[in-house]
Write an enzyme that holds these catalytic residues in place. Structure first.
Site, mmCIF file in Angstrom:
data_model
loop_
_atom_site.group_PDB
_atom_site.id
_atom_site.type_symbol
_atom_site.label_atom_id
_atom_site.label_comp_id
_atom_site.label_asym_id
_atom_site.label_seq_id
_atom_site.Cartn_x
_atom_site.Cartn_y
_atom_site.Cartn_z
ATOM 1 N N CYS A 28 -3.397 -11.429 7.619
ATOM 2 C CA CYS A 28 -3.542 -11.486 6.164
ATOM 3 C C CYS A 28 -3.782 -12.930 5.717
ATOM 4 O O CYS A 28 -2.859 -13.744 5.758
ATOM 5 C CB CYS A 28 -2.270 -10.922 5.544
ATOM 6 S SG CYS A 28 -2.167 -11.146 3.777
ATOM 7 N N CYS A 36 -1.539 -14.239 3.001
ATOM 8 C CA CYS A 36 -0.140 -14.422 3.386
ATOM 9 C C CYS A 36 0.012 -15.665 4.253
ATOM 10 O O CYS A 36 0.861 -16.500 4.014
ATOM 11 C CB CYS A 36 0.347 -13.207 4.185
ATOM 12 S SG CYS A 36 -0.058 -11.637 3.409
ATOM 13 N N ASP A 37 -0.813 -15.747 5.296
ATOM 14 C CA ASP A 37 -0.568 -16.734 6.344
ATOM 15 C C ASP A 37 -1.538 -17.905 6.326
ATOM 16 O O ASP A 37 -1.377 -18.854 7.096
ATOM 17 C CB ASP A 37 -0.610 -16.043 7.719
ATOM 18 C CG ASP A 37 0.538 -15.055 7.878
ATOM 19 O OD1 ASP A 37 1.508 -15.163 7.096
ATOM 20 O OD2 ASP A 37 0.473 -14.180 8.751
HETATM 21 P P1 FAD Z 1 4.142 -0.216 4.383
HETATM 22 O O1 FAD Z 1 4.872 -1.490 4.342
HETATM 23 O O2 FAD Z 1 3.072 -0.039 5.406
HETATM 24 O O3 FAD Z 1 5.214 0.947 4.546
HETATM 25 C C1 FAD Z 1 4.846 2.257 4.824
HETATM 26 C C2 FAD Z 1 6.073 3.115 5.061
HETATM 27 O O4 FAD Z 1 5.673 4.463 5.266
HETATM 28 C C3 FAD Z 1 6.888 2.744 6.288
HETATM 29 O O5 FAD Z 1 8.255 2.992 6.016
HETATM 30 C C4 FAD Z 1 6.373 3.731 7.329
HETATM 31 O O6 FAD Z 1 7.277 3.946 8.400
HETATM 32 C C5 FAD Z 1 6.235 4.957 6.474
HETATM 33 N N1 FAD Z 1 5.348 6.022 6.965
HETATM 34 C C6 FAD Z 1 4.063 5.955 7.362
HETATM 35 N N2 FAD Z 1 3.586 7.167 7.669
HETATM 36 C C7 FAD Z 1 4.611 8.036 7.461
HETATM 37 C C8 FAD Z 1 4.764 9.449 7.588
HETATM 38 N N3 FAD Z 1 3.752 10.242 7.972
HETATM 39 N N4 FAD Z 1 5.971 9.990 7.281
HETATM 40 C C9 FAD Z 1 7.006 9.220 6.860
HETATM 41 N N5 FAD Z 1 6.919 7.892 6.715
HETATM 42 C C10 FAD Z 1 5.731 7.304 7.011
HETATM 43 N N6 FAD Z 1 2.184 -9.153 2.303
HETATM 44 C C11 FAD Z 1 2.603 -10.141 1.487
HETATM 45 O O7 FAD Z 1 2.620 -9.964 0.266
HETATM 46 N N7 FAD Z 1 3.038 -11.341 2.013
HETATM 47 C C12 FAD Z 1 3.073 -11.593 3.349
HETATM 48 O O8 FAD Z 1 3.451 -12.690 3.777
HETATM 49 C C13 FAD Z 1 2.624 -10.559 4.237
HETATM 50 N N8 FAD Z 1 2.578 -10.766 5.569
HETATM 51 C C14 FAD Z 1 2.198 -9.744 6.386
HETATM 52 C C15 FAD Z 1 2.228 -9.955 7.770
HETATM 53 C C16 FAD Z 1 1.893 -8.935 8.645
HETATM 54 C C17 FAD Z 1 1.966 -9.191 10.136
HETATM 55 C C18 FAD Z 1 1.508 -7.657 8.116
HETATM 56 C C19 FAD Z 1 1.171 -6.517 9.055
HETATM 57 C C20 FAD Z 1 1.447 -7.450 6.741
HETATM 58 C C21 FAD Z 1 1.780 -8.491 5.854
HETATM 59 N N9 FAD Z 1 1.729 -8.322 4.477
HETATM 60 C C22 FAD Z 1 2.181 -9.324 3.657
HETATM 61 C C23 FAD Z 1 1.270 -7.057 3.858
HETATM 62 C C24 FAD Z 1 2.472 -6.221 3.374
HETATM 63 O O9 FAD Z 1 3.380 -6.080 4.436
HETATM 64 C C25 FAD Z 1 1.984 -4.867 2.871
HETATM 65 O O10 FAD Z 1 1.046 -5.043 1.831
HETATM 66 C C26 FAD Z 1 3.151 -4.030 2.334
HETATM 67 O O11 FAD Z 1 4.162 -3.873 3.299
HETATM 68 C C27 FAD Z 1 2.658 -2.660 1.886
HETATM 69 O O12 FAD Z 1 3.743 -1.891 1.467
HETATM 70 P P2 FAD Z 1 3.691 -0.301 1.478
HETATM 71 O O13 FAD Z 1 5.035 0.132 1.034
HETATM 72 O O14 FAD Z 1 2.500 0.164 0.730
HETATM 73 O O15 FAD Z 1 3.410 0.121 2.999
#
Ligand code: FAD
Length: 307
Positions: A131, A134-135
Site C-alpha cells: 500500500c 500506508c508505507d
Molecule cells: P479486512 O481488514 O480485510 O477484514 C475483513 C474481515 O472479514 C476479516 O475479519 C476476515 O477474516 C473476514 N472474512 C473474510 N471473508 C469472510 C467470510 N467468508 N466469512 C467470515 N469472515 C470473513 N491501511 C491503512 O489505512 N494504513 C496502513 O498503514 C495499512 N497498511 C496495510 C498493510 C498491509 C500489509 C495490508 C495488507 C493492508 C494495509 N492497509 C492499511 C489496508 C487496510 O488494512 C484495509 O484497508 C482494511 O483492513 C480494510 O478493512 P475491512 O474491514 O474492509 O477488511
C-alpha cells in the site's frame, strides 16, 4: 434471529458492530480472523488521531471496543452463502451452522494478490509492501521497485517517485496497461525507469530486510538483479466475495456494488470497506464506511412493517 448480522471482523465490521449495538439492536459478528488485514500490518501511521500503532495492537483494540457492547462474536467462522428467507436473510457457515438476520452487513475485506516468489513472505513488512499510501513514507530517499504496470502500479510509481530516490517499475508484459495519461506522466519523471517483459523470480534480502529484486528478462532469458530497499507489489486487490457470486450485484472485479448509504442490490443487505466499490482501501475509510452501513441498516430496520 439477529437484527444486524455483520460478516467480517476487520475495521469496517468492527465499526459496523459498534454502531449497531449502540442502537440497542441484536447484533452479531461472524469473522474468520477478527482484525482482518490489520493483523498482517506492522506500523500504522495514517489512522487519524493515532499517530502510531501496530497492526496486532489495533486489531486487539478493535475487538476490545466491540466487546464493550452486547455483541455476539462468532470468531474463526467463515460464511459460505447468503440467501433471502422469509422476513430476512440466512447466512450459512462453513461449520454447517446457519444464522438468520433481518439485515446483514457484508465487510469481508480483500487481499492483495502476491507474486508467489521466494522471499516475498519472508520480507513482508521488511521491505515488501502493498500500500503506497500506508508505507510510502517509510522509503523516503530509498530505492524501490513497483511490480505491475496497470493503473494501480503506475499510480503507485508516480506517487512514490515524489518520496523515494528511484523507482523501477517492473511489468511482465511487453507493454504497460495503465491509462495513457498516467504513462505519459510516469515517463516524464526523471527518477523512474521502466522494465517490461520482466518476470520477477525472487525477493533478495540479508535475513532482516530486502536488499534487491531478481528478475528474468523474458526476451533474452537473462537473469538480472536490481539493488533496492523496497518492493511495492501492485498486481491486484482481490475482494473476498467469491461466496456471494450470483447473490447480489458485483463488479467484474468482484467488488460489491454499493450506493452512498452502503446499500447493495439486495434490500436489507449493506456492505462496507475493502470488499465494496468504495475507492481507496484504507483503515480510516473502512471504519467510516462500516459506521455508515450500520446506520443505513438501522434506518432500514425502523421502516420495516410491524409483524
Ligand atoms: P479486512 O481488514 O480485510 O477484514 C475483513 C474481515 O472479514 C476479516 O475479519 C476476515 O477474516 C473476514 N472474512 C473474510 N471473508 C469472510 C467470510 N467468508 N466469512 C467470515 N469472515 C470473513 N491501511 C491503512 O489505512 N494504513 C496502513 O498503514 C495499512 N497498511 C496495510 C498493510 C498491509 C500489509 C495490508 C495488507 C493492508 C494495509 N492497509 C492499511 C489496508 C487496510 O488494512 C484495509 O484497508 C482494511 O483492513 C480494510 O478493512 P475491512 O474491514 O474492509 O477488511
Amino acid at each position: 434471529p439477529f437484527d444486524v448480522l455483520v460478516i467480517g471482523g476487520g475495521p469496517a465490521g468492527a465499526a459496523a458492530a459498534v454502531y449497531a449495538a449502540r442502537k440497542g439492536v441484536r447484533t452479531g459478528v461472524v469473522a474468520e480472523r477478527f482484525g482482518g488485514q490489520v493483523l498482517d500490518t506492522m506500523a500504522i501511521e495514517n489512522l487519524i488521531s493515532v499517530p502510531h500503532t501496530e497492526g496486532p495492537q489495533l486489531a486487539r483494540a478493535l475487538e476490545t471496543h466491540v466487546r464493550q457492547y452486547d455483541v455476539q462474536i462468532m470468531a474463526a467462522q467463515a460464511a459460505t452463502a447468503l440467501s433471502a428467507v422469509d422476513g430476512g436473510f440466512r447466512v450459512d457457515l462453513a461449520s454447517g451452522a446457519a444464522l438468520t438476520a433481518t439485515s446483514v452487513i457484508l465487510s469481508t475485506g480483500a487481499r492483495w494478490r502476491k507474486m508467489g516468489v521466494p522471499g516475498e513472505d519472508q520480507y513482508l513488512n521488511k521491505g515488501v509492501a502493498f500500500c503506497p499510501h500506508c508505507d510510502g513514507p517509510l522509503f523516503k530517499g530509498k530505492r524501490i521497485a513497483v511490480i505491475g504496470g496497470g493503473n494501480s502500479g503506475v499510480e503507485a510509481a508516480i506517487d512514490l517517485a515524489g518520496l523515494v530516490s528511484h523507482v523501477t517499475l517492473i511489468e511482465f508484459d511487453s507493454v504497460l496497461r495503465a491509462d495513457d495519461v498516467l504513462q505519459r506522466k510516469l515517463r516524464s519523471l526523471p527518477n523512474v525507469s521502466v522494465i517490461t517483459q520482466a518476470r520477477t523470480t525472487e525477493v533478495l534480502g540479508d535475513g532482516t530486510r530486502v536488499t534487491g529484486l531478481r528478475y528474468e528478462d523474458r526476451q533474452s532469458g537473462a537473469v538480472r538483479d536490481v539493488a533496492l530497499e523496497g518492493i511495492f507489489v501492485q498486481i491486484g486487490l482481490v475482494p473476498n466475495t467469491d461466496w456471494l457470486k450470483g447473490t447480489l450485484a458485483l463488479t467484474p472485479r468482484g467488488e460489491i456494488e454499493v450506493d452512498a448509504h452502503g446499500a447493495t442490490s439486495l434490500t436489507g443487505v449493506f456492505a462496507a470497506g475493502d470488499c465494496t466499490t468504495v475507492p481507496y482501501k484504507q483503515i480510516v475509510i473502512a471504519m467510516g464506511e462500516g459506521a455508515k452501513a450500520s446506520l443505513a441498516a438501522f434506518d432500514h430496520l425502523i421502516r420495516l412493517p410491524l409483524s
